[in-house]
Design a protein around this motif. Structure first.
Motif, short mmCIF file in Angstrom:
data_model
loop_
_atom_site.label_atom_id
_atom_site.label_comp_id
_atom_site.label_asym_id
_atom_site.label_seq_id
_atom_site.Cartn_x
_atom_site.Cartn_y
_atom_site.Cartn_z
N PRO A 30 7.08 -3.81 -4.19
CA PRO A 30 6.51 -5.12 -3.84
C PRO A 30 6.88 -6.16 -4.89
CG PRO A 30 4.86 -3.41 -3.54
CD PRO A 30 6.05 -2.76 -4.16
N ALA A 31 7.32 -7.32 -4.42
CA ALA A 31 7.71 -8.40 -5.32
C ALA A 31 6.53 -8.85 -6.16
CB ALA A 31 8.24 -9.56 -4.49
N GLY A 32 6.75 -8.90 -7.47
CA GLY A 32 5.70 -9.37 -8.37
C GLY A 32 4.76 -8.27 -8.81
N ARG A 39 3.17 -2.54 -12.05
CA ARG A 39 2.03 -1.69 -11.66
C ARG A 39 2.51 -0.57 -10.74
NH1 ARG A 39 -1.96 -6.49 -9.82
NH2 ARG A 39 -1.63 -7.85 -11.59
N ALA A 40 3.38 -0.89 -9.83
CA ALA A 40 3.88 0.10 -8.89
C ALA A 40 4.59 1.24 -9.63
CB ALA A 40 4.83 -0.57 -7.90
N LEU A 41 5.44 0.88 -10.56
CA LEU A 41 6.19 1.88 -11.31
C LEU A 41 5.24 2.87 -11.99
CD1 LEU A 41 8.75 3.02 -12.37
CD2 LEU A 41 8.69 1.38 -14.24
N ALA A 42 4.18 2.37 -12.57
CA ALA A 42 3.19 3.24 -13.24
C ALA A 42 2.62 4.24 -12.23
CB ALA A 42 2.08 2.39 -13.83
N GLN A 43 2.32 3.78 -11.05
CA GLN A 43 1.76 4.66 -10.02
C GLN A 43 2.79 5.69 -9.57
OE1 GLN A 43 -1.22 4.84 -9.20
NE2 GLN A 43 -2.07 2.98 -10.06
N TYR A 44 4.00 5.25 -9.36
CA TYR A 44 5.05 6.17 -8.91
C TYR A 44 5.25 7.30 -9.92
CZ TYR A 44 6.12 2.26 -5.83
OH TYR A 44 6.05 1.25 -4.92
N ARG A 45 5.27 6.94 -11.17
CA ARG A 45 5.47 7.96 -12.20
C ARG A 45 4.26 8.85 -12.30
NH1 ARG A 45 8.60 4.57 -16.93
NH2 ARG A 45 10.63 4.76 -15.97
N ALA A 46 3.10 8.34 -11.94
CA ALA A 46 1.86 9.12 -12.04
C ALA A 46 1.75 10.12 -10.89
CB ALA A 46 0.67 8.18 -12.03
N GLU A 47 2.31 9.80 -9.75
CA GLU A 47 2.22 10.74 -8.61
C GLU A 47 3.57 11.34 -8.26
OE1 GLU A 47 1.62 8.20 -4.91
OE2 GLU A 47 0.26 7.32 -6.35
N GLU A 48 4.51 11.24 -9.16
CA GLU A 48 5.81 11.88 -8.98
C GLU A 48 6.52 11.40 -7.72
OE1 GLU A 48 4.54 15.95 -9.02
OE2 GLU A 48 5.07 16.10 -11.13
N THR A 49 6.51 10.14 -7.50
CA THR A 49 7.23 9.60 -6.34
C THR A 49 8.73 9.61 -6.63
OG1 THR A 49 5.37 8.14 -5.85
CG2 THR A 49 7.46 7.58 -4.86
N PRO A 50 9.52 10.09 -5.68
CA PRO A 50 10.98 10.13 -5.85
C PRO A 50 11.54 8.76 -6.23
CG PRO A 50 10.34 11.27 -3.85
CD PRO A 50 9.11 10.63 -4.39
#
Length: 104
Positions: free
Chosen positions: A67-69, A73-84
DNA sequence: ATTATGACGGTTC
DNA sequence: AGAACCGCCATAA
């Protein structure tokens, strides 16, 4: 039940986004498509207004961009839930083909 | 009813 | 690959 009320779209979007499991993602267009609409922007609007209580980071743009802007925050979540993810110099991108998910 | 807006999508330059 | 332009949809004022 007469679900035909104003805001039906909103509740549907919230339900779908909330049903996305960790490590998975959906594009705004996909969410809208599930509702039989093409309002990708409309979905973004709902995220901006009612997504505060939803896993909005699991909803990304077409192409695998966050999501733009809200990339941080998104990156932190992705790394926290092992998103590809697909690391990239100067930024990152989500492995949509691998993380893609549909409510079916 | 009309206008303006937006955490978008796809095409084109 | 990056930027610009247009098109689409629902909400809020």
């Amino acid at each position: 039940m007469p679900a035909s009320s104003s805001g039906e779209f909103i509740e549907h979007v919230c339900a779908i986004v909330d049903s996305i499991p960790p490590g998975r993602v959906m594009t705004y267009g996909d969410v809208a498509a599930v509702l039989g609409s093409r309002g990708a922007r409309a979905v973004g609007q709902i995220m901006a207004r009612y997504g505060a209580d939803l896993p909005w980071w699991r909803v990304i743009r077409a192409g695998g961009h966050p999501p733009a802007g809200h990339e941080d925050r998104a990156l932190a979540q992705y790394r926290a839930e092992e998103t590809p993810l697909r690391d990239r110099p100067g930024g990152y991108r989500i492995d949509y083909p691998a993380a893609r998910w549909s409510p079916g």
